[in-house]
Design a protein around this motif. Sequence first.
Motif, PDB file in Angstrom:
ATOM      1  N   THR A 125       0.850  -1.198   0.000  1.00  0.00           N
ATOM      2  CA  THR A 125       0.000   0.000   0.000  1.00  0.00           C
ATOM      3  C   THR A 125       0.878   1.238   0.000  1.00  0.00           C
ATOM      4  O   THR A 125       1.900   1.264   0.696  1.00  0.00           O
ATOM      5  CB  THR A 125      -0.955   0.057   1.218  1.00  0.00           C
ATOM      6  OG1 THR A 125      -1.448   1.396   1.355  1.00  0.00           O
ATOM      7  CG2 THR A 125      -0.305  -0.326   2.529  1.00  0.00           C
ATOM      8  N   ILE A 126       0.461   2.253  -0.744  1.00  0.00           N
ATOM      9  CA  ILE A 126       1.261   3.486  -0.777  1.00  0.00           C
ATOM     10  C   ILE A 126       1.207   4.216   0.560  1.00  0.00           C
ATOM     11  O   ILE A 126       2.005   5.106   0.813  1.00  0.00           O
ATOM     12  CB  ILE A 126       0.805   4.457  -1.895  1.00  0.00           C
ATOM     13  CG1 ILE A 126      -0.644   4.925  -1.672  1.00  0.00           C
ATOM     14  CG2 ILE A 126       0.992   3.840  -3.265  1.00  0.00           C
ATOM     15  CD1 ILE A 126      -0.995   6.178  -2.484  1.00  0.00           C
ATOM     16  N   ASP A 127       0.232   3.847   1.420  1.00  0.00           N
ATOM     17  CA  ASP A 127       0.010   4.611   2.654  1.00  0.00           C
ATOM     18  C   ASP A 127       1.054   4.355   3.742  1.00  0.00           C
ATOM     19  O   ASP A 127       1.155   5.130   4.690  1.00  0.00           O
ATOM     20  CB  ASP A 127      -1.376   4.285   3.239  1.00  0.00           C
ATOM     21  CG  ASP A 127      -2.503   4.565   2.257  1.00  0.00           C
ATOM     22  OD1 ASP A 127      -2.319   5.421   1.366  1.00  0.00           O
ATOM     23  OD2 ASP A 127      -3.571   3.921   2.372  1.00  0.00           O
ATOM     24  N   ASN A 128       1.794   3.268   3.635  1.00  0.00           N
ATOM     25  CA  ASN A 128       2.778   2.849   4.650  1.00  0.00           C
ATOM     26  C   ASN A 128       2.149   2.733   6.044  1.00  0.00           C
ATOM     27  O   ASN A 128       2.793   3.020   7.057  1.00  0.00           O
ATOM     28  CB  ASN A 128       3.971   3.822   4.689  1.00  0.00           C
ATOM     29  CG  ASN A 128       5.184   3.199   5.362  1.00  0.00           C
ATOM     30  OD1 ASN A 128       5.387   1.992   5.289  1.00  0.00           O
ATOM     31  ND2 ASN A 128       5.989   4.002   6.044  1.00  0.00           N
ATOM     32  N   GLY A 253      -4.692  13.136  -5.782  1.00  0.00           N
ATOM     33  CA  GLY A 253      -5.516  11.978  -6.177  1.00  0.00           C
ATOM     34  C   GLY A 253      -4.729  10.769  -6.655  1.00  0.00           C
ATOM     35  O   GLY A 253      -3.592  10.526  -6.228  1.00  0.00           O
ATOM     36  N   HIS A 254      -5.320  10.037  -7.602  1.00  0.00           N
ATOM     37  CA  HIS A 254      -4.809   8.702  -7.945  1.00  0.00           C
ATOM     38  C   HIS A 254      -3.507   8.688  -8.733  1.00  0.00           C
ATOM     39  O   HIS A 254      -2.932   7.604  -8.926  1.00  0.00           O
ATOM     40  CB  HIS A 254      -5.898   7.895  -8.663  1.00  0.00           C
ATOM     41  CG  HIS A 254      -6.952   7.441  -7.707  1.00  0.00           C
ATOM     42  ND1 HIS A 254      -7.962   8.270  -7.280  1.00  0.00           N
ATOM     43  CD2 HIS A 254      -7.118   6.270  -7.053  1.00  0.00           C
ATOM     44  CE1 HIS A 254      -8.719   7.616  -6.412  1.00  0.00           C
ATOM     45  NE2 HIS A 254      -8.235   6.406  -6.259  1.00  0.00           N
ATOM     46  N   ILE A 255      -3.044   9.830  -9.182  1.00  0.00           N
ATOM     47  CA  ILE A 255      -1.713   9.854  -9.816  1.00  0.00           C
ATOM     48  C   ILE A 255      -0.686   9.247  -8.848  1.00  0.00           C
ATOM     49  O   ILE A 255       0.316   8.660  -9.269  1.00  0.00           O
ATOM     50  CB  ILE A 255      -1.326  11.296 -10.224  1.00  0.00           C
ATOM     51  CG1 ILE A 255      -0.117  11.275 -11.132  1.00  0.00           C
ATOM     52  CG2 ILE A 255      -1.064  12.179  -9.019  1.00  0.00           C
ATOM     53  CD1 ILE A 255       0.197  12.629 -11.765  1.00  0.00           C
TER      54      ILE A 255
HETATM   55  O1  F6P Z   1      -4.908   2.752   0.413  1.00  0.00           O
HETATM   56  C1  F6P Z   1      -4.478   3.405  -0.725  1.00  0.00           C
HETATM   57  C2  F6P Z   1      -5.387   4.563  -1.040  1.00  0.00           C
HETATM   58  O2  F6P Z   1      -4.925   5.181  -2.221  1.00  0.00           O
HETATM   59  C3  F6P Z   1      -5.561   5.596   0.069  1.00  0.00           C
HETATM   60  O3  F6P Z   1      -4.468   6.478   0.167  1.00  0.00           O
HETATM   61  C4  F6P Z   1      -6.854   6.243  -0.324  1.00  0.00           C
HETATM   62  O4  F6P Z   1      -7.510   6.758   0.823  1.00  0.00           O
HETATM   63  C5  F6P Z   1      -7.633   5.100  -0.910  1.00  0.00           C
HETATM   64  O5  F6P Z   1      -6.713   4.104  -1.281  1.00  0.00           O
HETATM   65  C6  F6P Z   1      -8.465   5.472  -2.121  1.00  0.00           C
HETATM   66  O6  F6P Z   1      -9.199   4.370  -2.490  1.00  0.00           O
HETATM   67  P1  F6P Z   1      -9.979   4.233  -3.877  1.00  0.00           P
HETATM   68  O7  F6P Z   1      -8.963   4.072  -4.967  1.00  0.00           O
HETATM   69  O8  F6P Z   1     -10.815   3.024  -3.697  1.00  0.00           O
HETATM   70  O9  F6P Z   1     -10.748   5.497  -4.041  1.00  0.00           O
END
Ligand code: F6P
Length: 324
Positions: A125-128, A253-255
């Motif tokens: 996970t990127i969140d560590n 965001g997702h980048i």
């Molecule tokens: O756990 C990784 C993560 O990118 C978090 O940082 C973020 O809160 C979540 O997933 C976003 O989830 P989704 O891609 O389902 O919107």
Amino acid sequence: MKKIGVLTSGGDAPGMNAAIRAVVRAGINQGLEVLGIKKGYVGLLEGLYDEMTARSVSDILHRGGTILQSARCKEFKTQEGVQKAVETAKEIGLDGLVVIGGDGSFRGARDLSLAGLPTVGIPGTIDNDIGCSDYTIGFDTALNTVQEAIDKIRDTCRSHDRCSVVEVMGRDAGYIAAYVGLSCGAEAVIVPEKHFDFKKDVLQSIAEGVKRGKEQHLIIVAEGVTKDNISAIDMAKRIEEETGVETRATILGHIQRGGNPSVKDRVVASKMGYFAVELIKEGIGNRIVATKGDDIVDYDILEGLNMSKKLDAELLKISEILSM
Ligand code: F6P
């Protein structure tokens, strides 16, 4: 142990492919058959899989995302869901499973182990934010992606004498914010782990910076703060209204989840994947593979899930001092 499965679950992270490759090739090296289960636990419930060969994982070590795809699966969270997954696993002949994902995925791994399918988790996970592991696959790449984006935001900030509020991911944790706060020279870094006072920590800090001759300002805020408090956009509005400094908000965001994995992510993922096979080939399940410093270790899943780690407070302190 003859046949094992590997799946990725939860949010994807750069380096997951490197971990899949390691599990497949280390498994084959041990004489195991390896199935690639598709779309996380959904694939386990529905029996969606590919028979993996050494060639099925060629040319993926350096790619972001996950070739097996990922999902967050509601049905699997129920007792019936777990039972159904164990039955499907039996039907397809699985003797063990490796799950690459975050803490939600590990709860599933534990349930499967208790229901009779030995399962080992690998933190991806990127969140560590996995308490028992100093490091999770994807974190380093995400930091570099965020840093590159913020460096670009800085360029335009400087050209317009502006303040930028940048929201970064991390779910309920502030690791991404804290690290890039220091690496990008932010004036304020706001994380869920530390109480913040908007007036003092943000408005006052910007106003004082202006007095010292600062012409551009960077505020980094973790998403874990904005979802329960003030949004990045509202933050930017208040800063502009109350300090007079023109301000823009960027939600990255997702980048942050994409891109080719860094050296660190490829190496850690390869080591963890290899290590997971060393456990599962012996029929050892209900374990999480983790890092402790530079070492790869493993914990009982429940024990691992109950462990916590602290955000390094020094990162925030040094950021603050150096942003004068
Ligand atoms: O756990 C990784 C993560 O990118 C978090 O940082 C973020 O809160 C979540 O997933 C976003 O989830 P989704 O891609 O389902 O919107």
